[in-house]
Write an enzyme that holds these catalytic residues in place. Structure first.
Site, PDB file in Angstrom:
ATOM      1  CG  ASP A  88      55.087  44.247  35.856  1.00  0.00           C
ATOM      2  OD1 ASP A  88      55.433  44.795  36.914  1.00  0.00           O
ATOM      3  OD2 ASP A  88      54.117  44.621  35.179  1.00  0.00           O
TER       4      ASP A  88
ATOM      5  CG  ASN B 126      44.322  29.972  36.348  1.00  0.00           C
ATOM      6  OD1 ASN B 126      43.402  29.283  35.912  1.00  0.00           O
ATOM      7  ND2 ASN B 126      44.103  31.037  37.118  1.00  0.00           N
TER       8      ASN B 126
ATOM      9  CE1 TYR C  48      39.059  32.989  26.974  1.00  0.00           C
ATOM     10  CE2 TYR C  48      37.439  31.648  25.798  1.00  0.00           C
ATOM     11  CZ  TYR C  48      38.284  31.842  26.873  1.00  0.00           C
ATOM     12  OH  TYR C  48      38.349  30.883  27.866  1.00  0.00           O
TER      13      TYR C  48
ATOM     14  CE  LYS D 163      41.876  30.719  27.573  1.00  0.00           C
ATOM     15  NZ  LYS D 163      42.742  30.401  28.718  1.00  0.00           N
TER      16      LYS D 163
ATOM     17  CB  VAL E 100      34.943  26.246  35.880  1.00  0.00           C
ATOM     18  CG1 VAL E 100      35.188  26.055  37.378  1.00  0.00           C
ATOM     19  CG2 VAL E 100      35.547  25.082  35.087  1.00  0.00           C
TER      20      VAL E 100
ATOM     21  CB  THR F 239      35.551  31.235  37.221  1.00  0.00           C
ATOM     22  OG1 THR F 239      35.248  31.301  35.801  1.00  0.00           O
ATOM     23  CG2 THR F 239      36.111  29.864  37.549  1.00  0.00           C
TER      24      THR F 239
END
Length: 341
Positions: free
Chosen positions: A131, A150, A217, A221, A250, A252
C-alpha cells in the site's frame, strides 16, 4: 527605598546594596506574578479571535497538491472540500474506494478540470508495504505542498486497558501512529527539497490530557504530540512548517456525537478554524508548534492547562469519571439492543 516600605512598618537601610537589590527583586517578582495571567489572557484572546494565521500560499501556490488521509468522512472530507475551494489539487487516501469515488465525483462536478483528484484506497491498520509503495508511486513527481495527517481510530466504547481487545489495541497504534509516521516519511522529503510545505497532524485532548478508559488511544495521541513537535523543530530550518492540531469533540463518526453546540463544532467549522489559524497557538500557549484553533476548544485548553495542569489529579479523575459513565451507558444500550433481537 526606605520611603516605599516604611508605611508597612518595614525599615530598610538604603545603603545596603544587597538588601536593596533583594527588595527590588521581590517587587519585580510580584509585578510579574500579577502581569503574567493578564498577558496570557490577552494572548489567547488575540490568537483565537483577532490575529490571522499564515496564508496557505506560503507553503505552496494554488495548483500544487494536498494529500489527506482519512479523507472520505468527517474532518478529512471537509479538509478535502476546503482545500479544493482554495485551488489545491487533491490526493485522497482512505479505506473505502466507493466513498473516495463519491467525494472525487462531487469535487470534479463542482470544479471541473481546474482541480485534479487522485484517490488511493488502503486500510492503514494492515500496515502493508504494498500500500505504501502504491502511495509512493502515486505522489512521485507531484508537488505535494500540504499533508493532512487526519486518519485516526479510537476505542469502540470506553474500556479498561486490561479488557481492551488485542486487535483493537493493534489497530489504534497502527492507524494513529505508524500510518502517520510512514505517510509523513514519504511526503516530507519532497517538501524539504522544495524548501516549503505544511504538515498538519490531528491530535486530541485525549492525548494532551490523560484519559482513563481510553488509555491506548490517549497514549497514541500523546505520541503524536511529542513526535510532531520534534519533527517540527527538525524541518523548520528547511522551510517546512509542522503543526500539531489539538481538539476536543467534533461531530464525527468517531465521536458518535451528531448535535453541534458551543463546545462541539461540526467538521466544517473546525476545519475553517484550523486553516485560518496556521501558525497561531490558539489555546495551546507555551506548547511549541501546536495549535488549538477552534475558539471554545482553545479557551478550554488554555484554562485547564493554566489553572489546573494537564496532568493534575483533578483533570485525570474527572476524565475517568466521565468515561466510566459513558461506558455504563454504552453497555446498557448494548443490552437493550441485544434483547430486541
Amino acid at each position: 527605598m526606605a520611603g516605599i516600605l516604611e508605611p508597612f512598618g518595614v525599615h530598610i537601610d538604603a545603603s545596603n546594596s544587597f538588601v536593596q537589590a533583594a527588595v527590588y527583586g521581590f517587587l519585580l517578582v510580584g509585578v510579574a506574578s500579577f502581569a503574567a495571567p493578564v498577558i496570557s489572557t490577552i494572548r489567547v484572546l488575540l490568537s483565537l479571535f483577532v490575529l490571522p494565521g499564515k496564508s496557505l500560499s506560503t507553503f505552496g501556490p494554488r495548483g500544487t497538491w494536498a494529500l489527506i488521509t482519512g479523507a472520505s468522512d468527517g474532518i478529512g472530507k471537509e479538509f478535502a472540500l476546503s482545500l479544493a475551494a482554495k485551488g489545491y489539487n487533491l490526493i485522497l487516501v482512505s479505506r473505502t474506494q466507493s466513498k473516495l469515488d463519491s467525494l472525487s465525483a462531487d469535487i470534479t462536478s463542482k470544479y471541473g478540470p481546474k482541480i485534479a483528484v487522485k484517490t488511493l484506497a488502503m486500510d492503514f491498520a494492515q500496515n502493508k508495504d504494498a500500500d505504501y509503495n502504491n502511495m509512493k508511486k502515486l505522489i512521485d513527481g507531484l508537488d505535494v505542498s500540504i499533508l493532512v495527517n487526519n486518519v485516526g481510530l479510537s476505542h469502540s466504547i470506553p474500556v479498561p486497558f486490561v479488557e481492551t481487545p488485542k486487535q483493537e489495541m493493534n489497530d489504534i497504534i497502527m492507524i494513529n501512529c505508524m500510518a502517520t509516521l510512514r505517510v509523513t516519511q514519504l511526503v516530507t522529503p519532497g517538501m524539504v527539497s522544495r524548501k516549503r510545505g505544511l504538515v498538519l497532524t490531528m491530535a486530541s485532548f485525549g492525548g494532551f490530557f490523560p484519559t482513563p478508559l481510553l488509555a491506548t488511544y490517549s497514549g497514541s495521541k500523546a505520541f503524536l504530540q511529542q513526535w510532531s513537535t520534534a519533527l517540527a523543530s527538525e524541518l523548520e530550518p528547511h522551510g517546512v512548517y509542522v503543526q500539531c492540531v489539538q481538539s476536543h469533540l467534533v461531530t464525527t463518526a468517531m465521536s458518535k456525537i451528531r448535535k453541534t453546540s458551543a463546545l462541539v463544532p461540526n467538521p466544517k467549522q473546525f476545519v475553517n478554524a484550523t486553516l485560518s489559524k496556521i501558525g497561531r497557538s490558539g489555546g495551546a500557549q507555551g506548547v511549541a508548534f501546536t495549535s488549538t484553533p477552534y475558539w471554545s476548544h482553545g479557551l478550554m485548553h488554555w484554562f485547564l492547562s493554566r489553572f489546573l495542569g494537564e496532568r493534575s489529579d483533578t483533570v485525570v479523575k474527572v476524565n475517568r469519571g466521565m468515561h466510566e459513565s459513558i461506558r455504563k451507558r454504552a453497555l446498557r444500550k448494548a443490552e437493550r439492543d441485544a434483547k430486541k433481537q
